[in-house]
Motif scaffolding. Sequence first.
Motif, PDB file in Angstrom:
ATOM      1  N   LYS A   5       0.831  -1.221   0.000  1.00 54.72           N
ATOM      2  CA  LYS A   5       0.000   0.000   0.000  1.00 54.72           C
ATOM      3  C   LYS A   5       0.863   1.267   0.000  1.00 54.72           C
ATOM      4  N   TYR A   6       2.180   1.040   0.226  1.00 56.15           N
ATOM      5  CA  TYR A   6       3.084   2.209   0.263  1.00 56.15           C
ATOM      6  C   TYR A   6       3.593   2.624  -1.116  1.00 56.15           C
ATOM      7  N   GLU A   7       3.346   1.744  -2.077  1.00 61.38           N
ATOM      8  CA  GLU A   7       3.904   1.895  -3.418  1.00 61.38           C
ATOM      9  C   GLU A   7       3.605   3.265  -4.052  1.00 61.38           C
ATOM     10  N   TYR A   8       2.470   3.861  -3.673  1.00 58.87           N
ATOM     11  CA  TYR A   8       2.046   5.114  -4.315  1.00 58.87           C
ATOM     12  C   TYR A   8       3.071   6.249  -4.148  1.00 58.87           C
ATOM     13  N   VAL A   9       3.933   6.133  -3.120  1.00 57.29           N
ATOM     14  CA  VAL A   9       4.879   7.241  -2.869  1.00 57.29           C
ATOM     15  C   VAL A   9       5.803   7.478  -4.070  1.00 57.29           C
ATOM     16  N   ARG A  10       5.951   6.447  -4.904  1.00 57.10           N
ATOM     17  CA  ARG A  10       6.804   6.617  -6.096  1.00 57.10           C
ATOM     18  C   ARG A  10       6.262   7.680  -7.041  1.00 57.10           C
ATOM     19  N   THR A  11       4.965   7.891  -6.995  1.00 61.34           N
ATOM     20  CA  THR A  11       4.376   8.883  -7.913  1.00 61.34           C
ATOM     21  C   THR A  11       4.800  10.308  -7.541  1.00 61.34           C
ATOM     22  N   PHE A  12       5.420  10.466  -6.370  1.00 58.17           N
ATOM     23  CA  PHE A  12       5.913  11.782  -5.965  1.00 58.17           C
ATOM     24  C   PHE A  12       7.262  12.112  -6.624  1.00 58.17           C
ATOM     25  N   GLU A  13       7.915  11.099  -7.195  1.00 56.56           N
ATOM     26  CA  GLU A  13       9.224  11.340  -7.818  1.00 56.56           C
ATOM     27  C   GLU A  13       9.051  12.226  -9.031  1.00 56.56           C
ATOM     28  N   MET A  14      10.034  13.144  -9.218  1.00 57.30           N
ATOM     29  CA  MET A  14       9.928  14.071 -10.333  1.00 57.30           C
ATOM     30  C   MET A  14      10.686  13.579 -11.551  1.00 57.30           C
ATOM     31  N   GLU A  15      10.120  13.832 -12.683  1.00 61.69           N
ATOM     32  CA  GLU A  15      10.770  13.526 -13.961  1.00 61.69           C
ATOM     33  C   GLU A  15      11.948  14.506 -14.129  1.00 61.69           C
ATOM     34  N   ASP A  16      13.159  13.988 -14.390  1.00 58.78           N
ATOM     35  CA  ASP A  16      14.265  14.942 -14.598  1.00 58.78           C
ATOM     36  C   ASP A  16      15.156  14.477 -15.748  1.00 58.78           C
ATOM     37  N   LYS A  17      14.518  14.058 -16.811  1.00 59.36           N
ATOM     38  CA  LYS A  17      15.231  13.550 -17.977  1.00 59.36           C
ATOM     39  C   LYS A  17      15.845  14.704 -18.775  1.00 59.36           C
ATOM     40  N   CYS A  18      17.147  14.594 -19.093  1.00 63.18           N
ATOM     41  CA  CYS A  18      17.812  15.657 -19.854  1.00 63.18           C
ATOM     42  C   CYS A  18      17.267  15.693 -21.283  1.00 63.18           C
ATOM     43  N   LEU A  19      17.027  16.889 -21.787  1.00 58.57           N
ATOM     44  CA  LEU A  19      16.504  17.072 -23.151  1.00 58.57           C
ATOM     45  C   LEU A  19      17.375  16.324 -24.163  1.00 58.57           C
ATOM     46  N   GLN A  20      16.720  15.663 -25.108  1.00 61.97           N
ATOM     47  CA  GLN A  20      17.427  14.907 -26.146  1.00 61.97           C
ATOM     48  C   GLN A  20      18.319  15.813 -26.986  1.00 61.97           C
ATOM     49  N   ARG A  91      19.105   9.106 -19.246  1.00 66.08           N
ATOM     50  CA  ARG A  91      19.362  10.562 -19.250  1.00 66.08           C
ATOM     51  C   ARG A  91      18.815  11.260 -18.004  1.00 66.08           C
ATOM     52  N   ARG A  92      18.614  10.521 -16.927  1.00 63.65           N
ATOM     53  CA  ARG A  92      18.098  11.173 -15.710  1.00 63.65           C
ATOM     54  C   ARG A  92      19.202  12.000 -15.067  1.00 63.65           C
ATOM     55  N   GLN A  93      18.900  13.305 -14.972  1.00 69.02           N
ATOM     56  CA  GLN A  93      19.875  14.297 -14.549  1.00 69.02           C
ATOM     57  C   GLN A  93      20.450  14.015 -13.164  1.00 69.02           C
ATOM     58  N   SER A  94      19.584  13.710 -12.199  1.00 68.07           N
ATOM     59  CA  SER A  94      20.056  13.532 -10.824  1.00 68.07           C
ATOM     60  C   SER A  94      20.919  12.276 -10.700  1.00 68.07           C
ATOM     61  N   LYS A  95      20.556  11.216 -11.443  1.00 67.51           N
ATOM     62  CA  LYS A  95      21.344   9.978 -11.408  1.00 67.51           C
ATOM     63  C   LYS A  95      22.739  10.231 -11.981  1.00 67.51           C
ATOM     64  N   ILE A  96      22.791  10.868 -13.152  1.00 65.66           N
ATOM     65  CA  ILE A  96      24.072  11.117 -13.829  1.00 65.66           C
ATOM     66  C   ILE A  96      24.973  11.986 -12.951  1.00 65.66           C
ATOM     67  N   MET A  97      24.408  13.109 -12.469  1.00 65.93           N
ATOM     68  CA  MET A  97      25.211  14.070 -11.705  1.00 65.93           C
ATOM     69  C   MET A  97      25.696  13.476 -10.390  1.00 65.93           C
ATOM     70  N   SER A  98      24.811  12.722  -9.712  1.00 66.79           N
ATOM     71  CA  SER A  98      25.227  12.177  -8.411  1.00 66.79           C
ATOM     72  C   SER A  98      26.248  11.053  -8.590  1.00 66.79           C
ATOM     73  N   ALA A  99      26.104  10.254  -9.668  1.00 64.80           N
ATOM     74  CA  ALA A  99      27.085   9.183  -9.905  1.00 64.80           C
ATOM     75  C   ALA A  99      28.462   9.794 -10.169  1.00 64.80           C
ATOM     76  N   ILE A 100      28.513  10.823 -11.014  1.00 62.12           N
ATOM     77  CA  ILE A 100      29.801  11.463 -11.323  1.00 62.12           C
ATOM     78  C   ILE A 100      30.416  12.048 -10.055  1.00 62.12           C
ATOM     79  N   ASN A 101      29.614  12.773  -9.290  1.00 63.49           N
ATOM     80  CA  ASN A 101      30.152  13.407  -8.081  1.00 63.49           C
ATOM     81  C   ASN A 101      30.650  12.355  -7.084  1.00 63.49           C
TER      82      ASN A 101
END
Length: 253
Positions: A5-20, A91-101
């Motif tokens: 029943k907790y699964e819905y919290v994922r819908t709070f995640e924001m889309e942050d895909k870098c423009l193609q 192309r998810r911005q937060s994933k790319i940036m945090s992995a590099i850092n």
Amino acid sequence: MAKSKYEYVRTFEMEDKCLQNCWIVVRLDGRSFHRFTSSHKFEKPNDKRALELMNRSAVAVMEELQDVSLAYGQSDEYSFVLRKDTNMYNRRQSKIMSAINSIFSASYVHYWSSYFKNIKLLYPPSFDARTVLYPSDQNLRDYLSWRQADTHINNLYNTAFWGLVLMKGLSNNEAEKILCGTVSSEKNEILFKECGTNYNNELPIYRKGTVLVRKLIRIPSSKSKKHVVCPLHVDIIGDDFWKEHDEILNLEK
Ligand code: DGT
Ligand code: MG
Ligand code: MG
Ligand code: MG
Ligand code: MG
């Protein structure tokens, strides 16, 4: 598998895909390195060990993340350029940036003692990061030109300032007054006349910063070739660099 029943919290995640079709640039910068460099007694104006440690950490990023096609570093900062067609982390911005850092910061600590042999790391260094998208090749080149011009402006000033203080024995205030309002040619002249230093003879790593590129190298005593990350201390503002390394903009692998 049934969803909780907790699964819905994922819908709070924001889309942050870098423009193609855009170049993705991630720039890291040391947090409060004014303090970090003085606590660890970095040499002024440039500490070669520190620059080489930054370069080693950036090489670690490029070895881990194949879609980083080029990196440029100076002082306490490093910029990483990802192929415009990269699909890393979708192309998810937060994933790319945090992995590099994270790869960079962990490597900086991991390799510290290889460069600062007898100097103890007193506290954990950290870096901030930002992501910028550049839609055209010209925008990307202008971005990198901006960083390299910054290297030149800062390094010429710092070399002149510390030349006057450390070689001529002036106070910080006196040196600042002499350099205040001077243009590049005047700083060159002050350095030459007052300190006997020809700025053009300063190490290229200080004057130009470091650009990391991937090159296909023939392995000696075998027929095979492999990609290695090579540090260069060259001009990246003019056309020559981009002609010599035309695979970067042409996206051939
Ligand atoms: P920040 O980035 O807002 O958290 O604050 P800082 O203090 O890192 O400021 P920043 O990034 O504008 O300036 C970099 C500092 O690092 C600056 O105080 C000069 C110092 N630094 C960088 N490389 C060297 C070096 O090779 N030798 C010495 N002595 N200092 C260096
Ligand atoms: Mg900063
Ligand atoms: Mg900083
Ligand atoms: Mg900085
Ligand atoms: Mg996981």
